[in-house]
Design a protein around this motif. Structure first.
Motif, PDB file in Angstrom:
ATOM      1  N   GLN A  61       0.842  -1.191   0.000  1.00  0.00           N
ATOM      2  CA  GLN A  61       0.000   0.000   0.000  1.00  0.00           C
ATOM      3  C   GLN A  61       0.879   1.242   0.000  1.00  0.00           C
ATOM      4  N   VAL A  62       0.610   2.166  -0.914  1.00  0.00           N
ATOM      5  CA  VAL A  62       1.271   3.475  -0.936  1.00  0.00           C
ATOM      6  C   VAL A  62       0.186   4.529  -1.122  1.00  0.00           C
ATOM      7  N   THR A  63       0.472   5.755  -0.689  1.00  0.00           N
ATOM      8  CA  THR A  63      -0.553   6.800  -0.811  1.00  0.00           C
ATOM      9  C   THR A  63      -0.682   7.297  -2.239  1.00  0.00           C
ATOM     10  N   ARG A  64       0.472   7.543  -2.894  1.00  0.00           N
ATOM     11  CA  ARG A  64       0.478   7.996  -4.292  1.00  0.00           C
ATOM     12  C   ARG A  64       1.612   7.297  -5.013  1.00  0.00           C
ATOM     13  N   LEU A  65       1.479   7.159  -6.304  1.00  0.00           N
ATOM     14  CA  LEU A  65       2.487   6.462  -7.088  1.00  0.00           C
ATOM     15  C   LEU A  65       3.841   7.145  -7.004  1.00  0.00           C
ATOM     16  N   ASP A  66       3.870   8.477  -6.889  1.00  0.00           N
ATOM     17  CA  ASP A  66       5.164   9.170  -6.826  1.00  0.00           C
ATOM     18  C   ASP A  66       5.906   8.901  -5.520  1.00  0.00           C
ATOM     19  N   ARG A  67       5.248   8.365  -4.503  1.00  0.00           N
ATOM     20  CA  ARG A  67       5.932   7.961  -3.274  1.00  0.00           C
ATOM     21  C   ARG A  67       6.731   6.684  -3.524  1.00  0.00           C
ATOM     22  N   LEU A  68       6.292   5.894  -4.489  1.00  0.00           N
ATOM     23  CA  LEU A  68       6.952   4.629  -4.816  1.00  0.00           C
ATOM     24  C   LEU A  68       8.114   4.843  -5.774  1.00  0.00           C
ATOM     25  N   SER A  69       7.913   5.689  -6.795  1.00  0.00           N
ATOM     26  CA  SER A  69       8.960   5.890  -7.789  1.00  0.00           C
ATOM     27  C   SER A  69       8.670   7.100  -8.648  1.00  0.00           C
ATOM     28  N   ARG A  70       9.746   7.655  -9.241  1.00  0.00           N
ATOM     29  CA  ARG A  70       9.615   8.774 -10.160  1.00  0.00           C
ATOM     30  C   ARG A  70      10.234   8.449 -11.509  1.00  0.00           C
ATOM     31  N   SER A  71      10.418   7.174 -11.802  1.00  0.00           N
ATOM     32  CA  SER A  71      10.946   6.778 -13.100  1.00  0.00           C
ATOM     33  C   SER A  71      10.027   5.717 -13.685  1.00  0.00           C
ATOM     34  N   VAL A  72      10.150   5.469 -14.956  1.00  0.00           N
ATOM     35  CA  VAL A  72       9.321   4.440 -15.592  1.00  0.00           C
ATOM     36  C   VAL A  72       9.929   3.059 -15.375  1.00  0.00           C
ATOM     37  N   LEU A  73      11.238   2.957 -15.459  1.00  0.00           N
ATOM     38  CA  LEU A  73      11.899   1.658 -15.375  1.00  0.00           C
ATOM     39  C   LEU A  73      11.640   0.961 -14.049  1.00  0.00           C
TER      40      LEU A  73
END
Length: 152
Positions: A61-73
């Protein structure tokens, strides 16, 4: 089991919003892992730990996708690993649930947008620095060069 992940890039940023969202989503406080690192870095200590802890039928579970990563790869490789291990991903505020086909597709599309956002921030920062015309960024020194000389 629900395992939460939260991230802030600097120590002076507040995690309360992410903690509250994860707790409301049913994640136990002891299952929330926090990193203080840039989202552009693929390797972050607590995220690496979380990815090792996740087992079949667990959900990250994460709040927003940008908390998980800021790249596509990174999300693409994470997604492939997640599928292979039957691990779910729920992005709370963006309503992404990868246990359904539409959620999996949205995960991919938003990963691309997160990287675009990061690239725009970097480009804007570089443009601002280039247009500074000799000025130096940051706060003004409290001491003049003459005042600082004896201290050196």
């Amino acid at each position: 089991m629900l395992i939460g992940y939260a991230r802030v890039p600097t120590a002076d940023q507040n995690l309360d919003h992410q903690f509250d969202s994860l707790l409301r989503a049913g994640v136990e406080r002891e299952n929330i892992h926090v990193d203080q690192a840039s989202g552009a870095k693929a390797s972050r200590p607590k995220l690496d730990l979380v990815l090792q802890l996740l087992r079949k039928v667990d959900t990250l579970q994460v709040t927003r996708l940008d908390r998980l990563s800021r790249s596509v790869l990174h999300p693409v490789t994470l997604g492939a690993d997640r599928l292979e291990r039957s691990i779910g991903l729920h992005v709370i505020e963006q309503g992404i649930d990868t246990s359904i086909m539409e959620g999996h597709a949205m995960f991919g599309m938003l990963s691309v947008l997160a990287e675009l956002q990061r690239e725009l921030i970097v480009a804007n920062t570089n443009d601002g620095l280039a247009s500074a015309r000799g000025r130096v960024g940051g706060r003004r020194p409290k001491l003049t060069a003459d005042q600082a000389a004896p201290a050196q």
